[in-house]
Write a protein that holds these residues in place. Structure first.
Motif, PDB file in Angstrom:
ATOM      1  N   GLU A 187       0.891  -1.298  -0.277  1.00 24.67           N
ATOM      2  CA  GLU A 187      -0.164   0.401  -0.017  1.00 24.67           C
ATOM      3  C   GLU A 187       0.427   1.150  -0.134  1.00 24.67           C
ATOM      4  O   GLU A 187       0.899   2.568  -0.799  1.00 24.67           O
ATOM      5  CB  GLU A 187      -0.782  -0.316   1.397  1.00 24.67           C
ATOM      6  N   GLU A 188       2.156   1.199   0.441  1.00 26.98           N
ATOM      7  CA  GLU A 188       3.127   2.350   0.570  1.00 26.98           C
ATOM      8  C   GLU A 188       3.096   2.585  -0.873  1.00 26.98           C
ATOM      9  O   GLU A 188       3.977   3.479  -1.092  1.00 26.98           O
ATOM     10  CB  GLU A 188       4.292   1.791   1.235  1.00 26.98           C
ATOM     11  N   PHE A 189       3.506   1.345  -1.814  1.00 22.70           N
ATOM     12  CA  PHE A 189       4.150   2.411  -2.880  1.00 22.70           C
ATOM     13  C   PHE A 189       3.104   3.499  -3.901  1.00 22.70           C
ATOM     14  O   PHE A 189       2.030   2.428  -3.866  1.00 22.70           O
ATOM     15  CB  PHE A 189       4.262   0.829  -4.297  1.00 22.70           C
ATOM     16  N   GLN A 190       3.290   4.615  -4.190  1.00 19.11           N
ATOM     17  CA  GLN A 190       2.405   5.093  -5.424  1.00 19.11           C
ATOM     18  C   GLN A 190       3.003   5.437  -6.348  1.00 19.11           C
ATOM     19  O   GLN A 190       4.428   4.802  -6.535  1.00 19.11           O
ATOM     20  CB  GLN A 190       2.713   6.426  -4.481  1.00 19.11           C
ATOM     21  N   PRO A 191       2.045   5.503  -7.672  1.00 17.22           N
ATOM     22  CA  PRO A 191       3.335   5.885  -8.790  1.00 17.22           C
ATOM     23  C   PRO A 191       3.831   6.949  -9.106  1.00 17.22           C
ATOM     24  O   PRO A 191       3.516   7.911  -8.010  1.00 17.22           O
ATOM     25  CB  PRO A 191       1.765   5.562  -9.594  1.00 17.22           C
ATOM     26  N   GLU A 198      17.963   2.120  -9.706  1.00 16.65           N
ATOM     27  CA  GLU A 198      15.936   2.252  -9.660  1.00 16.65           C
ATOM     28  C   GLU A 198      14.994   2.511 -10.667  1.00 16.65           C
ATOM     29  O   GLU A 198      16.057   3.178 -11.817  1.00 16.65           O
ATOM     30  CB  GLU A 198      16.879   4.480  -9.256  1.00 16.65           C
ATOM     31  N   ALA A 199      14.157   2.676 -10.231  1.00 21.48           N
ATOM     32  CA  ALA A 199      13.366   2.791 -11.176  1.00 21.48           C
ATOM     33  C   ALA A 199      12.301   4.155 -10.694  1.00 21.48           C
ATOM     34  O   ALA A 199      11.431   3.709  -9.133  1.00 21.48           O
ATOM     35  CB  ALA A 199      12.538   1.002 -11.314  1.00 21.48           C
ATOM     36  N   LEU A 200      11.418   3.962 -11.966  1.00 23.71           N
ATOM     37  CA  LEU A 200       9.963   5.003 -12.065  1.00 23.71           C
ATOM     38  C   LEU A 200       8.579   3.963 -11.976  1.00 23.71           C
ATOM     39  O   LEU A 200       8.896   2.941 -12.631  1.00 23.71           O
ATOM     40  CB  LEU A 200      10.263   5.971 -12.383  1.00 23.71           C
ATOM     41  N   LEU A 201       7.916   4.179 -11.229  1.00 17.43           N
ATOM     42  CA  LEU A 201       6.914   3.311 -10.596  1.00 17.43           C
ATOM     43  C   LEU A 201       5.705   3.887 -11.478  1.00 17.43           C
ATOM     44  O   LEU A 201       5.553   4.792 -11.326  1.00 17.43           O
ATOM     45  CB  LEU A 201       6.365   3.102  -9.407  1.00 17.43           C
ATOM     46  N   LEU A 202       5.237   3.647 -12.554  1.00 21.78           N
ATOM     47  CA  LEU A 202       4.343   4.081 -13.729  1.00 21.78           C
ATOM     48  C   LEU A 202       2.933   3.741 -13.276  1.00 21.78           C
ATOM     49  O   LEU A 202       1.824   4.663 -13.088  1.00 21.78           O
ATOM     50  CB  LEU A 202       4.783   3.485 -14.737  1.00 21.78           C
ATOM     51  N   CYS A 203       2.169   2.043 -13.052  1.00 25.62           N
ATOM     52  CA  CYS A 203       1.601   1.433 -12.738  1.00 25.62           C
ATOM     53  C   CYS A 203       1.313   0.586 -12.005  1.00 25.62           C
ATOM     54  O   CYS A 203       1.970  -0.306 -12.371  1.00 25.62           O
ATOM     55  CB  CYS A 203       0.447   1.795 -14.046  1.00 25.62           C
ATOM     56  N   LEU A 208       4.385  -1.306 -13.120  1.00 23.86           N
ATOM     57  CA  LEU A 208       4.836  -1.100 -14.043  1.00 23.86           C
ATOM     58  C   LEU A 208       5.704  -0.450 -14.061  1.00 23.86           C
ATOM     59  O   LEU A 208       5.409   0.916 -13.628  1.00 23.86           O
ATOM     60  CB  LEU A 208       3.590  -0.605 -15.526  1.00 23.86           C
ATOM     61  N   ALA A 209       7.087  -0.058 -14.551  1.00 25.17           N
ATOM     62  CA  ALA A 209       8.353   0.781 -13.986  1.00 25.17           C
ATOM     63  C   ALA A 209       8.522   1.065 -15.646  1.00 25.17           C
ATOM     64  O   ALA A 209       8.551   0.402 -16.215  1.00 25.17           O
ATOM     65  CB  ALA A 209       9.189   0.034 -12.432  1.00 25.17           C
ATOM     66  N   TRP A 210      10.199   1.976 -15.315  1.00 27.48           N
ATOM     67  CA  TRP A 210      10.587   2.653 -16.173  1.00 27.48           C
ATOM     68  C   TRP A 210      11.777   2.169 -15.056  1.00 27.48           C
ATOM     69  O   TRP A 210      12.288   3.273 -14.461  1.00 27.48           O
ATOM     70  CB  TRP A 210       9.617   3.391 -16.452  1.00 27.48           C
ATOM     71  N   ILE A 211      12.488   1.934 -16.261  1.00 25.87           N
ATOM     72  CA  ILE A 211      14.614   2.086 -16.195  1.00 25.87           C
ATOM     73  C   ILE A 211      15.139   2.596 -17.299  1.00 25.87           C
ATOM     74  O   ILE A 211      14.872   2.387 -18.053  1.00 25.87           O
ATOM     75  CB  ILE A 211      14.980   0.748 -15.293  1.00 25.87           C
TER      76      ILE A 211
END
Length: 83
Positions: free
Chosen positions: A32-36, A53-58, A66-69
């Motif tokens: 629950e702590e992970f956010q886009p 590191e990765a950017l969480l997308l959705c 789904l993440a962007w590296i």
């Protein structure tokens, strides 16, 4: 060379030592702590040259995002692959 058995010291170490796992366990954030739009630290790199590191997308499912590296692209990550 003479061995003096009377002065010989025997050091006994326990063969099995109990290990307190509670001290060493890594506490991962709850799902629950992970956010886009949040940058997360990767625990497993998709390639040796990729960013760590990765950017969480959705969120795709309860445990997948789904993440962007950078310099790698989009990937689906399981929550155990990042923190």
């Amino acid at each position: 060379m003479k061995l003096d058995i009377d002065k010989l010291e025997v050091v006994r170490t326990p063969r099995f030592q109990s290990y307190n796992w509670a001290i060493e366990t890594q506490t991962l954030p709850l799902e629950e702590e992970f956010q886009p739009s949040t940058w997360v630290k990767l625990l497993e790199l998709p390639s040796p040259l990729s960013f760590d590191e990765a950017l969480l997308l959705c969120q795709c499912s309860q445990r997948e995002w789904l993440a962007w590296i950078p310099d790698h692209g989009e990937v689906v990550l399981h929550t155990r692959q990042f923190c």
